[in-house]
Design a protein around this motif. Sequence first.
Motif, mmCIF file in Angstrom:
data_model
loop_
_atom_site.group_PDB
_atom_site.id
_atom_site.type_symbol
_atom_site.label_atom_id
_atom_site.label_comp_id
_atom_site.label_asym_id
_atom_site.label_seq_id
_atom_site.Cartn_x
_atom_site.Cartn_y
_atom_site.Cartn_z
ATOM 1 N N LEU A 1 0.843 -1.209 0.000
ATOM 2 C CA LEU A 1 0.000 0.000 0.000
ATOM 3 C C LEU A 1 0.877 1.258 0.000
ATOM 4 C CD1 LEU A 1 -2.425 -1.332 2.746
ATOM 5 C CD2 LEU A 1 -2.884 -1.233 0.298
ATOM 6 N N PRO A 2 1.660 1.452 -1.043
ATOM 7 C CA PRO A 2 2.636 2.556 -1.044
ATOM 8 C C PRO A 2 2.013 3.952 -0.914
ATOM 9 C CG PRO A 2 2.445 1.585 -3.235
ATOM 10 C CD PRO A 2 1.674 0.698 -2.298
ATOM 11 N N LYS A 3 0.792 4.135 -1.367
ATOM 12 C CA LYS A 3 0.138 5.445 -1.260
ATOM 13 C C LYS A 3 -0.124 5.835 0.190
ATOM 14 C CE LYS A 3 -2.460 5.007 -5.550
ATOM 15 N NZ LYS A 3 -3.819 4.925 -6.121
ATOM 16 N N HIS A 4 -0.109 4.842 1.075
ATOM 17 C CA HIS A 4 -0.448 5.072 2.478
ATOM 18 C C HIS A 4 0.765 4.979 3.402
ATOM 19 C CE1 HIS A 4 -4.634 5.003 1.327
ATOM 20 N NE2 HIS A 4 -4.413 3.875 0.679
ATOM 21 N N LYS A 5 1.940 5.193 2.843
ATOM 22 C CA LYS A 5 3.185 5.049 3.610
ATOM 23 C C LYS A 5 3.164 5.869 4.903
ATOM 24 C CE LYS A 5 8.187 5.409 3.162
ATOM 25 N NZ LYS A 5 8.847 6.529 3.769
ATOM 26 N N ARG B 1 -5.932 -2.137 5.185
ATOM 27 C CA ARG B 1 -6.744 -1.101 4.541
ATOM 28 C C ARG B 1 -7.831 -0.580 5.490
ATOM 29 N NH1 ARG B 1 -6.108 -0.264 -0.800
ATOM 30 N NH2 ARG B 1 -4.934 -1.812 -1.976
ATOM 31 N N GLU C 1 -10.853 2.921 -1.199
ATOM 32 C CA GLU C 1 -9.586 2.778 -0.480
ATOM 33 C C GLU C 1 -9.830 2.475 0.951
ATOM 34 O OE1 GLU C 1 -6.361 5.356 -1.211
ATOM 35 O OE2 GLU C 1 -7.172 6.024 -3.060
#
Length: 89
Positions: free
Chosen positions: A12-16, A73, A89
Amino acid sequence: MDTGVLAAIRRLPKHKTVIEELVRGSESFRNICGDLAEAETALRRWEASEMPGAAARCDEYRHLIDGLEAELRQAIHERQPRRFRRSGE
């Protein structure tokens, strides 16, 4: 960085940033990340295996990984302020 955290960020790179915040403040989130890393390692071992039943084990670990990702998530979704949440998301 911890292998569990890296596994979560890889998935989940967008949520680093949120992942890093949750890891600092939630033992249960850290445990999910650790479980994810262990499941990914086991999957790689079974993918390389020629033992009978390896394909079934791979399917089991893929299912487990999908479930752990869903848990991550959900935790991320609950952590984000309502105005920043996007559908899907």
